[in-house]
Scaffold this motif. Structure first.
Motif, PDB file in Angstrom:
ATOM      1  N   VAL A 286       0.879  -1.170   0.000  1.00  0.00           N
ATOM      2  CA  VAL A 286       0.000   0.000   0.000  1.00  0.00           C
ATOM      3  C   VAL A 286       0.918   1.221   0.000  1.00  0.00           C
ATOM      4  N   VAL A 310       0.667  -7.733   3.698  1.00  0.00           N
ATOM      5  CA  VAL A 310       0.261  -6.401   3.227  1.00  0.00           C
ATOM      6  C   VAL A 310       1.132  -5.374   3.945  1.00  0.00           C
ATOM      7  N   TYR A 311       1.838  -4.565   3.170  1.00  0.00           N
ATOM      8  CA  TYR A 311       2.788  -3.631   3.751  1.00  0.00           C
ATOM      9  C   TYR A 311       2.433  -2.183   3.425  1.00  0.00           C
ATOM     10  N   GLY A 312       2.599  -1.325   4.394  1.00  0.00           N
ATOM     11  CA  GLY A 312       2.547   0.101   4.132  1.00  0.00           C
ATOM     12  C   GLY A 312       3.955   0.661   4.055  1.00  0.00           C
TER      13      GLY A 312
ATOM     14  N   ILE B 303      -2.552   2.198   6.877  1.00  0.00           N
ATOM     15  CA  ILE B 303      -1.490   1.222   6.600  1.00  0.00           C
ATOM     16  C   ILE B 303      -0.263   1.921   6.001  1.00  0.00           C
ATOM     17  N   THR B 304      -0.515   2.843   5.083  1.00  0.00           N
ATOM     18  CA  THR B 304       0.599   3.598   4.484  1.00  0.00           C
ATOM     19  C   THR B 304       1.273   4.480   5.525  1.00  0.00           C
ATOM     20  N   GLN B 307       3.116   2.767   8.180  1.00  0.00           N
ATOM     21  CA  GLN B 307       4.049   1.734   7.691  1.00  0.00           C
ATOM     22  C   GLN B 307       3.801   0.399   8.363  1.00  0.00           C
ATOM     23  N   LEU B 308       2.544   0.001   8.425  1.00  0.00           N
ATOM     24  CA  LEU B 308       2.199  -1.259   9.075  1.00  0.00           C
ATOM     25  C   LEU B 308       2.584  -2.452   8.213  1.00  0.00           C
ATOM     26  N   GLN B 309       2.784  -3.547   8.887  1.00  0.00           N
ATOM     27  CA  GLN B 309       2.902  -4.848   8.233  1.00  0.00           C
ATOM     28  C   GLN B 309       1.687  -5.654   8.669  1.00  0.00           C
ATOM     29  N   VAL B 310       0.871  -6.051   7.710  1.00  0.00           N
ATOM     30  CA  VAL B 310      -0.369  -6.772   7.995  1.00  0.00           C
ATOM     31  C   VAL B 310      -0.252  -8.171   7.384  1.00  0.00           C
ATOM     32  N   TYR B 311      -0.387  -9.180   8.217  1.00  0.00           N
ATOM     33  CA  TYR B 311      -0.173 -10.548   7.756  1.00  0.00           C
ATOM     34  C   TYR B 311      -1.436 -11.393   7.907  1.00  0.00           C
TER      35      TYR B 311
END
Lengths: 369, 369, 369, 369
Positions: A286, A310-312, B303-304, B307-311
């Motif tokens: 993202v 999913v990465y920001g 998320i942007t 700067q999250l990482q969503v798994y």
């Protein structure tokens, strides 16, 4: 004798920008002054003009710039990578100065998340000394702590400004966060500067196929012309979203979906669509959601079931800016970057802004040579 | 002389389950038969009963089980980790048998994504030989390729069944995907078996603080009683979501948010809420979204910007099941796992299902000793 | 009225240390002064005393310290994590001040690799203002840029100093570099402070089994006494290396070898031995090789054939020091840290050094209360 | 009518190979027979011939092959990626068949570490049915479980065989293990097939500069001729190792050393040298140490002090072989792969072996068209 410099000032949101003058100070210790030759215009500038972000006014806009060193302050003898720096050198500088002291700079090591960052052309007011703190001007005063690089050999200023801040932003997201691997099939959502830059870095990382999903047609044509993307889908054609998704999947190995999807649109709804384009165990970046445009319906079951990552990725720091410059000569050799640029004099900044806003140009640049 | 075995059969969705008989075959080469002593009931079984997932009927339910080896087929001399296996040994077995040959097994190495997986108690019909393919029965026939382990020393069957498939599912997500690190502050959304298992593995990974956000109150009380979680928030109390978020953030270092958030609810809306609980540069695990309950409004800008990482993490494979068993003795020593269990005879499977559906029990288990 | 402070000065390598006086300056902006209550002695101090490292003399030694805030310079109102800081607070401080501006600090984000680091007790000469720059003194002057933390609640200064710099060093290597995972079988080579700290963080990360290979017997006894390690091998017993290796492998799952091996010895030959203890696809941390003791025969075929991951980890930065403090309360609760400490007055620094050098004590500390 | 096939048999170590006949069986279910057109000769074959590895004799050598499908056994309708497979198709096959059931295949997901792997041309004896199990023959019998791919469009068999097993081996090490990133400066130690393949994948991953350190001069010339490497150092010239190291470092950004060093020599001493070429925080791949040639003096202090990451990578599995084929069309377009090949008829296998052993050719291939 003092230099009087001119800059394009945003005094009031949604009103025409004005060309104003200020005296250029001699650089103090650690600072330098630069005669700006190229100031890039970025989508964010449109948002700034509309007052969508909390910035001080008046402000000289311009967070992307190339120029020629005019005066070096005491102690400034090299650029950031240690190469000798002299009056007359062509330089590029990073738009922001992280504080280097906060939790995010020190503990996290993520200078992009610094909450005290100074950003040229965005949060450095024209009312505050040294006033000349944006690149839409004939001169800029670069404060101590600025990250300044001599332009690499074999690269023209036009090539260097052609992607603007989109390039280091994409370096951050594509190379450091989502990490495209040689042989990957990559979908890029979006065909503006961020999308094109992301696609270029995907090519550079050895992607087996880069699929660009964007529009309007003129942008896709330009992408093809300069050699960016292997397959192009126009989101403004008559195809339904369902059919387009099918066609995109058909371009991926065994129809499983892309190894990596790079979201570079700024449109929230693109995220839900893009998640469908990734294969199971795939990665999603993202990258384009820089302004808060609210929520969009997303099905989290897709993330669980496909085991997506999913990465920001937010803006860029010194390490991304340096890598962007390291790669620039090869980029300029492989893609005709200069074709992205439309030049305007400083006096036509308002025209450049409206051409940008209406999608008539890919990359307007205020040129002052 | 042939053994006639009894099992709880789902013949028609939303109708009472029936106890039926079938003859237990002698195990062929590579197979074994087990006298089931404990068959766990899982939230997924409720969904299966409602016909929410495409499964064949009739089927003996039960994908979680512990039992005693009754007969070993030719060539079966050790368990999966190479320890000698004998008639009379207490064993646990993984519910699924990945094909080991498809793209997902071989190329991706993600056996959880295998599309040809056989799953005991789910896709092995009662109409098809060997019929006895679910753990809600007094016997089960474990086919060649099954992953069978002797129960580790010092662990009772009650302790082993107490978390059911939630435990290896959490091993996958918490240890292998989102990777909780010693010293992390961890929020767990959800206080059912998956939430409690995830919280336990967070404790085991050295989390400095584990904050459980769940309900109803009885489940949180049980969590506290057995030593799971350092701070507990009841989502059914009178607090507004905004206030609760503030209180949760106040429990994190400098109020920045959690290092890691583990979603274990199955409720889509929890994801949007949970993203707000993570700090910048934090990690978010979507572990609980096993059934497709549609979309929920999510703001991708979060998320942007952070700067999250969503798994996502989907079910579990042999490596997670083995690690779950390796950790089980220490888990059983640290937490009173057996307190999670409510025992029912096979003949009360329908009662157990409705107690589960109505939240009256944490972990119903069909016991047959 | 000026405070005259006393400190233990190294004037000449291999000669007795001398207790000398200097005037403690009032703290300037950003600085603070601390009355040191505990100054730890570390193996590196022995090397410094022998002149094995290029340091300026004279120097007050001591890079590990705990003390009480005496005076706060202008602008110092909080500790590094933002908690209010007041005169009388008990504090710990990181030994080094990275420059925050070089390639390694900014581009790599690895402040441990900064080549301009100031290090208290090591490269801050007693001849240079503010002179009082080591913790083997009754007072220390902490310069602007120092990383100071209030000691967490529930932890005594004895507990905080018990592992000295070994603790944050092990945080760096064990948690951030080699990343022990819950359920891992871990071998620790070495039973000095670094080995014990590494073993503790392995326990904290949920290791299924921690195998300590070290000596002499008294150190292993102390480890057992305070609850560190599950299995202990004495390298000074009569066992041959081959037999010991067999016994160690027999303690690992299926005899395959350890998931992770942590080298904490400082003896080059340990590395070749340790590589044999790791399983295929395992991880090896070279944590203990702080001084250059030359080459040792290593077979690189082992690294290829086993697909090992071998990591180096050098000292620690702010993120490791902070995490060490976050974990300290739980560490102190789980292990009897204070039992590691042997206290000496400042006047007996030479005795403490020789006790350390001869292995008579685990952790000598200069106490001044 | 039965086909009588001919193959090059190793009957006795260090004795000339003999061309022998055997009857080609019709393929059983899951198997297929292939008329081999190209059988590559690899450095490992020299070692096998010398008896350096424990293999059964007699054996038809040849673990690299390209050929034409002659007969398909029952159930064989597609290649591994699901594309239709027909008699007459040109195919490549992976040399090994991992068991898919052991700890390493299932738990670790590292099929390269499988201890039960069948390997064509290495451990499948000529005395055992189906006898024709090596590619130095005019026919081969590919057993069930073989990983067979149709050659991608636009690639000739010469191009496909040109790098032999070095290519997927380098995919494993360079793309999956050490992960070259766009913009990296990469040193490759070694200029044989593994070195050239590694350098090519470094180019493909966007390396800013690839520095090859190898020899003899003819190999470096060939590398330059086909476009591999940006800078070349000849280890057989008169330069001392110290001077060469200086020159290599001078080619890296700011002289800090390479981001990544790829060891592809097979010479233990290369590892110690190569560690000096990596920058602090850099990555080192031990890719070339396939045979056990004993120990070499290495200084582990370098690993600690520089915080190096040192990785081993062993052979390749299906995922690497597939990716090699995905990248092959682009590789063949960018580099003149066919120039690496020297063709020999099957009858001149002994000559080909000695030319290889004496470094007269880069890649000998037994061609049978």
């Amino acid at each position: 004798m003092a230099t009087v410099a001119s800059g394009v000032v945003l005094r009031e949101f949604n009103k025409p920008l004005t060309l104003e003058q200020a005296e250029l100070p001699d650089p103090g210790p650690g600072a330098l002054t630069v005669r700006v030759t190229h100031g890039g215009i970025c989508g964010t500038d449109i948002h700034l003009h509309h007052g969508n972000l909390p910035i001080p006014v008046p402000v000289i806009l311009g967070h992307e710039g190339i120029g020629v060193v005019e005066q070096l302050g005491e102690g400034v003898t090299t650029d950031f990578s240690g190469r000798e720096l002299r009056v007359g050198d062509v330089v590029a500088w990073m738009s922001s100065i992280p504080c280097g002291k906060c939790h995010w700079c020190v503990i996290e090591g993520e200078r992009t998340l610094c909450e005290n960052r100074k950003v040229y052309g965005i949060n450095q007011s024209f009312d505050v000394w040294p006033k000349l703190s944006g690149s839409w001007a004939d001169h800029i005063y670069l404060q101590p702590g600025s990250t300044v690089f001599r332009l690499p050999d074999g690269v023209t200023p036009e090539q260097a400004i052609a992607l603007g801040c989109a390039a280091p932003t994409a370096v951050h997201g594509v190379l450091d966060v989502v990490k495209v691997k040689a042989g990957d099939t990559v979908v890029v959502q979006g065909s503006g500067p961020v999308g094109l830059a992301a696609a270029m870095y995907a090519h550079f990382s050895g992607a087996a196929k880069v699929i660009i999903v964007g529009g309007p047609a003129s942008r896709l044509e330009l992408a093809k012309e300069i050699g960016v993307g292997d397959v192009h889908f126009d989101i403004f054609d008559d195809t339904t979203n369902e059919d387009r998704l099918k066609q995109i999947l058909a371009e991926t190995p065994s129809g499983y979906g892309a190894d990596v999807v790079l979201e570079c649109t700024g449109v929230p709804a693109a995220v839900a669509e893009g998640l469908e384009m990734a294969r199971k165990n795939g990665r999603y970046l993202v990258l384009g959601q820089y302004t808060d445009r609210g929520t969009t319906p997303i099905n989290p079951h897709v993330i669980t079931k496909k085991q997506l990552q999913v990465y920001g990725s937010w803006t860029f720091g010194e390490r991304h800016y340096e890598r962007y410059l390291q790669l620039l000569p090869a980029m300029a050799q492989r893609f005709q970057l200069e074709k992205l640029v439309t030049a305007y004099p400083l006096t036509e900044a308002n025209q450049a802004m409206s051409d940008m806003a209406e999608g008539r140009v890919m990359k307007p640049v205020l040129v002052n040579q």
